[in-house]
Design an enzyme around this catalytic site. Structure first.
Site, short mmCIF file in Angstrom:
data_model
loop_
_atom_site.label_atom_id
_atom_site.label_comp_id
_atom_site.label_asym_id
_atom_site.label_seq_id
_atom_site.Cartn_x
_atom_site.Cartn_y
_atom_site.Cartn_z
N CYS A 192 0.82 -1.22 0.00
CA CYS A 192 0.00 0.00 0.00
C CYS A 192 0.85 1.26 0.00
CB CYS A 192 -0.95 0.00 1.19
SG CYS A 192 -2.27 -1.20 0.97
N1 COA Z 1 -18.18 -9.38 10.56
C1 COA Z 1 -18.47 -9.52 11.86
N2 COA Z 1 -17.55 -9.74 12.82
C2 COA Z 1 -16.26 -9.82 12.40
C3 COA Z 1 -15.89 -9.70 11.06
C4 COA Z 1 -16.91 -9.47 10.10
N3 COA Z 1 -16.65 -9.33 8.80
N4 COA Z 1 -14.55 -9.84 10.95
C5 COA Z 1 -14.09 -10.05 12.20
N5 COA Z 1 -15.12 -10.05 13.08
C6 COA Z 1 -15.08 -10.27 14.54
C7 COA Z 1 -13.88 -11.09 14.95
O1 COA Z 1 -14.15 -12.47 14.86
C8 COA Z 1 -13.71 -10.66 16.39
O2 COA Z 1 -14.65 -11.34 17.18
P1 COA Z 1 -14.31 -11.82 18.69
O3 COA Z 1 -14.05 -10.53 19.43
O4 COA Z 1 -15.54 -12.54 19.09
O5 COA Z 1 -13.09 -12.66 18.55
C9 COA Z 1 -14.11 -9.18 16.36
O6 COA Z 1 -14.91 -9.01 15.18
C10 COA Z 1 -12.94 -8.24 16.30
O7 COA Z 1 -12.07 -8.67 15.26
P2 COA Z 1 -10.71 -7.89 14.94
O8 COA Z 1 -10.03 -8.59 13.80
O9 COA Z 1 -9.96 -7.69 16.22
O10 COA Z 1 -11.31 -6.49 14.42
P3 COA Z 1 -10.66 -5.07 14.36
O11 COA Z 1 -11.37 -4.17 15.26
O12 COA Z 1 -9.18 -5.14 14.47
O13 COA Z 1 -11.03 -4.61 12.86
C11 COA Z 1 -9.93 -4.42 10.73
C12 COA Z 1 -10.59 -5.37 11.75
C13 COA Z 1 -9.39 -5.26 9.57
C14 COA Z 1 -10.99 -3.47 10.20
C15 COA Z 1 -8.80 -3.63 11.41
O14 COA Z 1 -8.01 -4.49 12.18
C16 COA Z 1 -7.89 -2.89 10.45
O15 COA Z 1 -8.34 -2.09 9.66
N6 COA Z 1 -6.56 -3.09 10.58
C17 COA Z 1 -5.56 -2.33 9.89
C18 COA Z 1 -5.52 -2.65 8.44
C19 COA Z 1 -4.44 -1.88 7.74
O16 COA Z 1 -4.16 -0.77 8.05
N7 COA Z 1 -3.79 -2.52 6.80
C20 COA Z 1 -2.67 -1.89 6.18
C21 COA Z 1 -2.97 -1.33 4.90
S1 COA Z 1 -3.62 -2.45 3.74
#
Ligand code: COA
Length: 394
Positions: free
Chosen positions: A173
């Site tokens: 990215c």
């Molecule tokens: N729908 C519903 N629940 C979901 C889900 C979905 N599509 N995807 C994950 N979950 C759940 C998980 O299972 C987890 O459940 P649990 O608490 O029961 O275990 C919970 O949501 C939290 O998951 P998590 O992966 O910790 O979410 P998050 O708050 O970290 O958000 C992202 C996920 C991907 C949006 C976030 O981590 C992110 O944007 N990260 C940075 C990405 C980035 O900058 N990348 C670099 C550039 S590409």
């Protein structure tokens, strides 16, 4: 235009011009191409959950744990993304396919990636008031390239009618920022006079729409920009001076694709091109934490080198992956929350457009800036990698 090597005279190999170091570099033109088709969170989640429903019937019969569904509320809350534009909608929402339908083109036809990049490139040239013949290097820098060779950049160079040379490069990215870093320093060193950097991000072609963790993140977009040496005494109103650029990298597998030419060899049948398990994967919450800390540190240190602080920046055009993550990076930098005027986001309607996102935020949010005001363009992502450019409105 090309003659055979044997027909060239010595004068053909002499430099076309004397190498002049350029101490001032300009971002002369910006182009953005966003595909028309779009998909809302609700539509995406509905397709995902229909696929999960069908999968779970088989799992129940086999006595396996059911797969969890996805949720539109979760997506908005966790990332800020509400919808994304896609190069091709057909196929993505079909639970039996869940991938865009993009037919193969013949070797004699313009490739999809070059065509997408060309649209942004033409807009960037028009914005820079430059003709293709003014360009002496084309760089195609993107998170994913359609093929290793011939370089997509050469195809774009030929389709435009630009001269000089062209090559591909990438840094996840941070690819557009890496392209800007390369271009600004090549112009500064006098190796090239005017460079076109193109970043076509066809990321839905590589996305696993059956992966709950990543299916909602990405959208497609192409950006391009022209980097050139500034002539002494000339004025460039409404353009940015590229004061400096910087890159940072540190290896991590938390965002990774294994899709490549070695993939087929790990299969029993190397002529079966199924790529199960090779597409983008991400441990989102680890990336979130680690890149937020690294991003904040990068920004503060880079600005300090030029006697700046976050407060002296009129605007931040940050990577468009996650609204909460950008807010956190800025809160760490400013000691308080900052709003859309200071750090605009476009991800609500476009999703994460990989390396294109920060440049789109810049293209859409700079015309109100006063001469002399500074801004920071900064992207982060796979690698890990971070790229920054300190810009000054002229
Ligand atoms: N729908 C519903 N629940 C979901 C889900 C979905 N599509 N995807 C994950 N979950 C759940 C998980 O299972 C987890 O459940 P649990 O608490 O029961 O275990 C919970 O949501 C939290 O998951 P998590 O992966 O910790 O979410 P998050 O708050 O970290 O958000 C992202 C996920 C991907 C949006 C976030 O981590 C992110 O944007 N990260 C940075 C990405 C980035 O900058 N990348 C670099 C550039 S590409």
């Amino acid at each position: 235009m090309l003659r055979r090597i044997g027909e060239r005279g010595a004068e053909d190999f002499a430099p076309a011009r004397s190498r002049e170091l350029s101490d001032r570099i300009c971002l002369a033109g910006l182009g953005v191409e966003i595909p028309e088709a779009s998909i809302s969170n609700e539509e995406l989640v509905d397709a995902f959950n229909r696929w999960v429903g069908a999968e779970n019937m088989g799992r129940a019969e086999r006595g396996e744990e059911p797969l969890p569904g996805s949720s539109a509320d979760f997506i908005v809350h966790a990332s800020g993304i509400r919808r994304r534009h896609v190069y091709e909608r057909e196929g993505i929402l079909d639970p039996a396919r869940m991938a865009p339908v993009i037919p193969a083109r013949g070797d004699g036809e313009l490739s999809v990636m070059a065509e997408f990049g060309l649209k942004a490139a033409r807009k960037a040239l028009a914005h820079a008031k430059a003709s293709p013949r003014d360009i002496d290097l084309v760089i195609c820098s993107a998170a994913h390239h359609q093929r290793p060779y011939p370089a997509i950049a050469i195809e774009i160079q030929q389709a435009l009618g630009a001269e000089g040379a062209a090559f591909d490069m990438g840094l996840g990215c941070s690819s557009a920022l890496a392209g800007l870093h390369m271009a600004a320093n090549l112009v500064r060193a006098g190796a090239h006079r005017r460079i076109l950097v193109v970043t076509p991000e066809l990321i839905t072609a590589h996305l696993n729409f059956r992966d709950r963790q990543t299916h909602f993140i990405f959208g497609d977009a192409a950006v391009a920009f022209v980097v050139e040496a500034m002539d002494q005494g000339s004025h460039y109103p409404g353009r940015f001076e590229v004061v400096d650029t910087r890159l940072w990298t540190q290896f991590s597998s938390n965002i990774r694709t294994n899709f490549g030419f070695m993939s087929r060899l790990a299969q029993e049948d190397p002529y079966n091109l199924a790529m199960e398990g090779q597409l983008i994967k991400q441990i989102g919450n680890k990336v979130f934490k680690e890149v937020t800390v690294a991003g904040h540190q990068f920004i503060v240190e880079f600005l300090a080198e030029y006697g700046h602080t976050p407060h002296t920046m009129r605007r931040f055009w940050l990577h468009q992956a996650n609204a909460r993550m950008n807010a956190m990076i800025l809160k760490l930098a400013f000691g308080e929350e900052v709003g859309q005027d200071r750090a605009p986001t476009v991800l609500e309607r476009l999703g994460n457009t990989a390396a294109a996102g920060a440049v789109i935020a810049l293209a859409e949010n700079h015309e109100d800036m006063e001469p002399g005001q500074f801004g920071l363009l900064c992207a982060f992502g796979a690698g890990y990698s971070i790229g920054g450019a300190l810009l000054r409105m002229m």
